[in-house]
Design a protein around this motif. Sequence first.
Motif, PDB file in Angstrom:
ATOM      1  N   THR A 110       0.847  -1.951   0.130  1.00 56.38           N
ATOM      2  CA  THR A 110      -0.331  -0.133  -0.021  1.00 56.38           C
ATOM      3  C   THR A 110       0.621   1.185  -0.386  1.00 56.38           C
ATOM      4  OG1 THR A 110       0.069  -0.199   2.420  1.00 56.38           O
ATOM      5  CG2 THR A 110      -1.731  -1.225   1.497  1.00 56.38           C
ATOM      6  N   LYS A 111       0.519   1.900  -0.027  1.00 57.22           N
ATOM      7  CA  LYS A 111       0.521   3.736  -0.171  1.00 57.22           C
ATOM      8  C   LYS A 111       1.420   3.538   0.992  1.00 57.22           C
ATOM      9  CE  LYS A 111      -0.284   8.587  -1.753  1.00 57.22           C
ATOM     10  NZ  LYS A 111      -1.110   9.644  -1.374  1.00 57.22           N
ATOM     11  N   ASP A 112       0.842   3.403   2.072  1.00 59.61           N
ATOM     12  CA  ASP A 112       1.562   3.181   3.059  1.00 59.61           C
ATOM     13  C   ASP A 112       2.883   2.479   3.838  1.00 59.61           C
ATOM     14  OD1 ASP A 112      -0.408   5.717   4.667  1.00 59.61           O
ATOM     15  OD2 ASP A 112      -1.465   4.227   5.335  1.00 59.61           O
ATOM     16  N   LYS A 113       3.016   1.731   3.579  1.00 64.05           N
ATOM     17  CA  LYS A 113       4.064   0.309   3.208  1.00 64.05           C
ATOM     18  C   LYS A 113       5.331   0.568   2.701  1.00 64.05           C
ATOM     19  CE  LYS A 113       1.367  -3.827   4.558  1.00 64.05           C
ATOM     20  NZ  LYS A 113       0.442  -4.481   3.823  1.00 64.05           N
ATOM     21  N   MET A 114       4.941   1.739   1.455  1.00 62.03           N
ATOM     22  CA  MET A 114       6.299   2.631   0.108  1.00 62.03           C
ATOM     23  C   MET A 114       6.884   3.775   0.979  1.00 62.03           C
ATOM     24  SD  MET A 114       6.295   1.614  -2.154  1.00 62.03           S
ATOM     25  CE  MET A 114       6.770   2.440  -3.151  1.00 62.03           C
ATOM     26  N   ASN A 115       6.079   3.721   2.669  1.00 59.86           N
ATOM     27  CA  ASN A 115       6.982   4.814   3.781  1.00 59.86           C
ATOM     28  C   ASN A 115       7.710   4.352   4.430  1.00 59.86           C
ATOM     29  OD1 ASN A 115       5.276   7.239   3.012  1.00 59.86           O
ATOM     30  ND2 ASN A 115       3.336   6.454   4.666  1.00 59.86           N
ATOM     31  N   ASP A 158      15.179   4.808  -3.660  1.00 60.52           N
ATOM     32  CA  ASP A 158      15.042   4.886  -5.068  1.00 60.52           C
ATOM     33  C   ASP A 158      14.504   3.698  -5.157  1.00 60.52           C
ATOM     34  OD1 ASP A 158      16.538   7.515  -5.914  1.00 60.52           O
ATOM     35  OD2 ASP A 158      18.156   6.461  -4.463  1.00 60.52           O
ATOM     36  N   MET A 159      14.156   3.096  -4.383  1.00 63.44           N
ATOM     37  CA  MET A 159      13.609   1.299  -4.311  1.00 63.44           C
ATOM     38  C   MET A 159      12.485   1.798  -5.688  1.00 63.44           C
ATOM     39  SD  MET A 159      11.858  -0.899  -2.186  1.00 63.44           S
ATOM     40  CE  MET A 159      10.098  -0.542  -2.660  1.00 63.44           C
ATOM     41  N   LEU A 160      12.843   0.824  -6.191  1.00 62.19           N
ATOM     42  CA  LEU A 160      11.972   0.130  -7.328  1.00 62.19           C
ATOM     43  C   LEU A 160      10.803  -0.668  -7.085  1.00 62.19           C
ATOM     44  CD1 LEU A 160      14.520   0.509 -10.437  1.00 62.19           C
ATOM     45  CD2 LEU A 160      13.095   2.582  -9.654  1.00 62.19           C
ATOM     46  N   VAL A 161       9.996  -0.428  -7.545  1.00 61.54           N
ATOM     47  CA  VAL A 161       8.818  -1.855  -7.291  1.00 61.54           C
ATOM     48  C   VAL A 161       8.464  -2.567  -8.323  1.00 61.54           C
ATOM     49  CG1 VAL A 161       6.565  -2.374  -6.671  1.00 61.54           C
ATOM     50  CG2 VAL A 161       7.829  -0.277  -5.183  1.00 61.54           C
ATOM     51  N   LEU A 162       8.943  -3.848  -9.035  1.00 61.63           N
ATOM     52  CA  LEU A 162       8.146  -4.524  -9.854  1.00 61.63           C
ATOM     53  C   LEU A 162       7.552  -5.419  -9.793  1.00 61.63           C
ATOM     54  CD1 LEU A 162      11.468  -3.007 -10.725  1.00 61.63           C
ATOM     55  CD2 LEU A 162      11.787  -4.952 -12.153  1.00 61.63           C
ATOM     56  N   HIS A 163       6.353  -5.855 -11.176  1.00 62.86           N
ATOM     57  CA  HIS A 163       5.853  -6.746 -10.550  1.00 62.86           C
ATOM     58  C   HIS A 163       5.438  -7.424 -12.399  1.00 62.86           C
ATOM     59  CE1 HIS A 163       2.511  -9.398 -10.071  1.00 62.86           C
ATOM     60  NE2 HIS A 163       1.928  -8.440  -9.336  1.00 62.86           N
ATOM     61  N   PRO A 164       5.409  -8.404 -12.473  1.00 67.50           N
ATOM     62  CA  PRO A 164       5.665  -9.392 -13.537  1.00 67.50           C
ATOM     63  C   PRO A 164       4.072  -9.086 -14.090  1.00 67.50           C
ATOM     64  CG  PRO A 164       5.829 -11.233 -12.387  1.00 67.50           C
ATOM     65  CD  PRO A 164       5.921  -9.683 -11.653  1.00 67.50           C
ATOM     66  N   PHE A 167       3.989  -0.624 -14.607  1.00 62.40           N
ATOM     67  CA  PHE A 167       4.276  -0.432 -16.253  1.00 62.40           C
ATOM     68  C   PHE A 167       5.033  -0.247 -17.178  1.00 62.40           C
ATOM     69  CE2 PHE A 167      -0.006   0.031 -13.621  1.00 62.40           C
ATOM     70  CZ  PHE A 167      -0.349  -1.171 -13.786  1.00 62.40           C
ATOM     71  N   LYS A 168       6.161   0.745 -16.873  1.00 62.42           N
ATOM     72  CA  LYS A 168       7.115   0.944 -17.344  1.00 62.42           C
ATOM     73  C   LYS A 168       7.929  -0.773 -17.584  1.00 62.42           C
ATOM     74  CE  LYS A 168       8.772   4.787 -15.083  1.00 62.42           C
ATOM     75  NZ  LYS A 168       9.175   4.869 -14.145  1.00 62.42           N
ATOM     76  N   GLN A 169       8.065  -1.307 -17.207  1.00 65.40           N
ATOM     77  CA  GLN A 169       8.586  -2.856 -17.288  1.00 65.40           C
ATOM     78  C   GLN A 169       8.051  -3.300 -18.656  1.00 65.40           C
ATOM     79  OE1 GLN A 169       7.698  -4.665 -13.595  1.00 65.40           O
ATOM     80  NE2 GLN A 169       8.766  -6.259 -14.491  1.00 65.40           N
ATOM     81  N   VAL A 170       6.566  -3.140 -18.606  1.00 70.74           N
ATOM     82  CA  VAL A 170       5.400  -3.702 -19.692  1.00 70.74           C
ATOM     83  C   VAL A 170       5.724  -3.424 -20.761  1.00 70.74           C
ATOM     84  CG1 VAL A 170       3.629  -4.093 -21.427  1.00 70.74           C
ATOM     85  CG2 VAL A 170       3.728  -3.467 -18.375  1.00 70.74           C
ATOM     86  N   GLN A 171       6.586  -1.608 -21.033  1.00 68.85           N
ATOM     87  CA  GLN A 171       6.807  -1.482 -22.596  1.00 68.85           C
ATOM     88  C   GLN A 171       8.759  -1.913 -22.375  1.00 68.85           C
ATOM     89  OE1 GLN A 171       5.487   0.988 -24.911  1.00 68.85           O
ATOM     90  NE2 GLN A 171       7.395  -0.136 -25.788  1.00 68.85           N
ATOM     91  N   TYR A 172       8.950  -1.982 -21.775  1.00 62.62           N
ATOM     92  CA  TYR A 172      10.665  -2.221 -21.658  1.00 62.62           C
ATOM     93  C   TYR A 172      10.450  -3.658 -22.959  1.00 62.62           C
ATOM     94  CZ  TYR A 172      12.824   1.392 -19.321  1.00 62.62           C
ATOM     95  OH  TYR A 172      13.673   2.262 -18.991  1.00 62.62           O
ATOM     96  N   SER A 209      -1.181  -2.394  -4.649  1.00 64.68           N
ATOM     97  CA  SER A 209      -2.739  -2.105  -4.069  1.00 64.68           C
ATOM     98  C   SER A 209      -2.815  -0.671  -4.789  1.00 64.68           C
ATOM     99  CB  SER A 209      -3.161  -1.288  -2.974  1.00 64.68           C
ATOM    100  OG  SER A 209      -3.071   0.383  -2.361  1.00 64.68           O
ATOM    101  N   VAL A 210      -3.645  -0.251  -6.415  1.00 65.51           N
ATOM    102  CA  VAL A 210      -3.713   0.890  -6.778  1.00 65.51           C
ATOM    103  C   VAL A 210      -3.490   2.607  -6.644  1.00 65.51           C
ATOM    104  CG1 VAL A 210      -5.552   0.076  -8.684  1.00 65.51           C
ATOM    105  CG2 VAL A 210      -5.984   1.989  -7.139  1.00 65.51           C
ATOM    106  N   GLU A 211      -3.617   2.428  -5.641  1.00 69.57           N
ATOM    107  CA  GLU A 211      -2.630   3.863  -5.512  1.00 69.57           C
ATOM    108  C   GLU A 211      -1.109   3.719  -4.832  1.00 69.57           C
ATOM    109  OE1 GLU A 211      -4.592   3.665  -1.193  1.00 69.57           O
ATOM    110  OE2 GLU A 211      -2.792   2.548  -0.374  1.00 69.57           O
ATOM    111  N   VAL A 212      -0.543   2.859  -5.415  1.00 72.75           N
ATOM    112  CA  VAL A 212       0.827   2.691  -5.153  1.00 72.75           C
ATOM    113  C   VAL A 212       1.108   2.930  -6.797  1.00 72.75           C
ATOM    114  CG1 VAL A 212       3.059   1.639  -5.374  1.00 72.75           C
ATOM    115  CG2 VAL A 212       1.090   1.392  -3.858  1.00 72.75           C
ATOM    116  N   ASP A 213       0.108   2.954  -7.648  1.00 72.93           N
ATOM    117  CA  ASP A 213       0.635   3.055  -9.007  1.00 72.93           C
ATOM    118  C   ASP A 213       1.557   5.118  -9.987  1.00 72.93           C
ATOM    119  OD1 ASP A 213      -0.518   0.725  -9.725  1.00 72.93           O
ATOM    120  OD2 ASP A 213      -2.406   0.463 -11.028  1.00 72.93           O
TER     121      ASP A 213
END
Length: 306
Positions: free
Chosen positions: A247-252, A257-263, A283-288, A271-275
């Motif tokens: 969640t957004k809270d956990k991202m704290n 500089d930590m990146l979140v990836l997901h296949p 979503f950048k990952q998809v383009q790569y 949660s969508v609020e992290v987007d």
Amino acid sequence: MRHLISPLDFSVEELDNLLDLASDIESNPAKYKDACKNKKLATLFYEPSTRTRLSFESAMLSLGGDVLGFSDASNSSAAKGESVSDTIRIISCYADICAMRHPKEGAPTVAAMKSSIPVINAGDGGHQHPTQTLTDLMTIRSLKGRLDNLTIGLCGDLKFGRTVHSLINALVRYKNISFVLISPKELSLPDYIKQDVLDTNNVPYEEVEQLETSMPKLDILYMTRVQRERFFNEDDYVRLKDRYILTKDKMNYAGKDMLVLHPLPRVNEISVEVDDDPRAAYFKQVQYGVYVRMALILTLLKMAES
Ligand code: NCD
């Protein structure tokens, strides 16, 4: 004839060349628009897929080539009982290269043994998914600027998640890599990968159940979906599916500089609020994934010609 069945089928140098080519394609797509003119890619998908199949098709079309194939085994002769080895002999007469996804571990290996065209493993059961790994490597290299000196957190279904298995195989070949394996005990990384890949290569790792406490030290957090289709029992899936939700809270807890990836596909685990967080890279990952598949098709076709 070269195939891509496991990420280890390419040496580190070959991988570097492939990623360089993918980056060049990203910067100069027009240069490659006819590179595969008159070539055909067959996509043989015996299991559901959105990204992998369509990114292969998009990649081939962007290279000026053509695509054919099936996206549902029930519409293919597999439904009549045809074996993978027979199907690949047939496809070898119709196409110049093929990408295969199959629910059975090892099916693309069997296909490669009988094939006269390059075979790309587009995911075999709970085993490997090398082209997702190429996508992940390109994402990390492009956004972090390196593939060494990284602490990577792998979170979720590490037992059945083939993307995680392939990514570990690929990353242990770079310097100063360590892993934090974040999962419930029942979904922990299979022993054969811990022993044969991590221990054999002296790669440090820790296994934890809590996501938040490990986040501050991570350079990359690789989230995964619980692989419902590989469970024997629906009750177990229901019990485990929402164990981790970023969640957004956990991202704290994460560094800036930590990146979140997901296949992807994601279910509930991010949660969508992290987007909107600048650290969300999925979503950048998809383009790569398209650029790297273009580079892969070009490389394998060139190797097949020479
Ligand atoms: C992955 C897969 O098929 O293993 N999807 C993909 O190809 N991007 C991940 C998943 O299905 O969870």
